[in-house]
Design a protein around this motif. Sequence first.
Motif, PDB file in Angstrom:
ATOM      1  N   UNK A 155       0.830  -1.208   0.000  1.00 56.57           N
ATOM      2  CA  UNK A 155       0.000   0.000   0.000  1.00 56.57           C
ATOM      3  C   UNK A 155       0.863   1.256   0.000  1.00 56.57           C
ATOM      4  N   UNK A 156       0.519   2.252  -0.829  1.00 56.94           N
ATOM      5  CA  UNK A 156       1.335   3.468  -0.951  1.00 56.94           C
ATOM      6  C   UNK A 156       1.043   4.469   0.156  1.00 56.94           C
ATOM      7  N   UNK A 157       1.129   4.012   1.392  1.00 58.50           N
ATOM      8  CA  UNK A 157       0.854   4.898   2.515  1.00 58.50           C
ATOM      9  C   UNK A 157       2.150   5.470   3.051  1.00 58.50           C
ATOM     10  N   UNK A 158       2.077   6.679   3.578  1.00 61.03           N
ATOM     11  CA  UNK A 158       3.243   7.244   4.232  1.00 61.03           C
ATOM     12  C   UNK A 158       3.574   6.426   5.473  1.00 61.03           C
ATOM     13  N   UNK A 159       4.842   6.074   5.673  1.00 62.10           N
ATOM     14  CA  UNK A 159       5.213   5.253   6.825  1.00 62.10           C
ATOM     15  C   UNK A 159       4.736   5.833   8.145  1.00 62.10           C
TER      16      UNK A 159
END
Length: 510
Positions: free
Chosen positions: A32-36
């Motif tokens: 998923x392209x979520x911010x860490x």
Amino acid sequence: MEVWFVIVVALCISALVSSFLNLFKKKLPPGPPSLPLLVYLIWLRRPISELEFILRRLQARYGPLMTLTIGPRKLVFVGSHSLAHSALIQHGAVFSDRPTPRATSKILNRNQKSISDAGYGTTWRLLRRNITHEILHPARVKSYSSSRRWVLSILINRLVDTSKSESSVRLIDHFQYAMFCLLALMCFGDKLQEKQIKEIESVQRRLLIGSRRFNILNFWPRLGKILFHNRWKELMRLRLEQEQVLIPLIKYRIRAKQQSLSNHQADEEAVLAYVDTLVDLQLPEENRKLDESEMVSLCSEFLSAGTETTSTALQWIMANLVKYPHIQSKLYDEIISVIGSRKSSQQQQMVEEEDAQKMPYLKAVVLEALRRHPPAHFVLPHRVTEDIELDGYVIPREARVNFMVADMGLDPKVWEDPMEFKPERFLPTSSGEAFDITGSREIKMMPFGAGRRICPGLTLALLHLEYFVANLIWNFEWIPVEGDEVDLTEKQELPTVMKNPLQARITPRI
């Protein structure tokens, strides 16, 4: 809680940004392209029980090899049988290390002084070789046969007494007590009193159940010791209670063994206890023997690994035999075919271990339950020691890797009608070849893990399950409680248990 989040962000923002930038340097498995940072804060507020459900949704989108970046950590999840085999068998050395111990683990396992938690090195090899050669060697396992008979008699008598006073029996309590009796004897070499067993069982279960509550202490421990001071005190108090229960048993066993040797007395009925094997172990990296606290950690690991998973698996097996009486009847018929009916064998009151080895359908029932309801839905996390390519992606050095054990056992590409309970799928083939539970040739399911970190107690666990299941079916007919259908809904604890523990009516067959 919002103030705490702000403090966390202030302390770790630079590390998280660095981790985020590193994502672009290597072709990691998709995720998923979520911010860490956002993912990390979300996971702090979510129960870990949601992880499996979320992973299944992500797997449908990203495939069987995924990366989740939670805070500064890269977590890789493997949901494919072939990829699991490639990682654990073909590249076993790279995938066999453990992550740096977390703060709570340093307390409970004394800085990786346990087989399951130790890094892939000389200490781990020493500890694993000790238990596999001294305790789990086939000849040694056979020497505990009288101990298993003793525990079986305890279990049968408890079930009979309960069935006389109650209309139905809650089985998990009896299974757990019986397994603690057996493993405590193997660990400390003595048949402990019920009060002692209850003390061990109580402290071990409180630590096991509390592990989820204590998990939050592993995120920035220095800050956590301030914000969650009472929870840290609770963890330390439980560890102290564990030592107060186990250290006297360890000391008593050591003194008794030394006295026996000094008097040149040999007890013919005595068995080698796990504690006996720990006394003279020499830690190679530190050139010293184990201290008492480290022995407590190893004994705790031995007790938990042999009781919680086995008693849980035993309940799942019996739940399916109660739910599907035709399978129970078929298993009972097989037992009769091996040892004869009660009319023709009045002297045989139990199924012996040698008898159980002649029962392929019994083995199939056990394996099917482990496929359908593995006690652990994930293995303990692995850490890769170098960058390595898997399925065209790079698993970076230091990444944590885990394997979706439960999903592998339910994969319709591998298992026909995976949600159905069909022991016949595990019967030997026409060539006589039995199912390979170790996964060395091919991984189809891995309830005990696979590769170099496979559970060392695999053979013992299967023996216990087959022996106790055979005798429970031989001695009793198991009937559902009227109006109360067996519920196979799972509840994610450690291990994964029945949401509604099995209640059944039992009728002695004699």
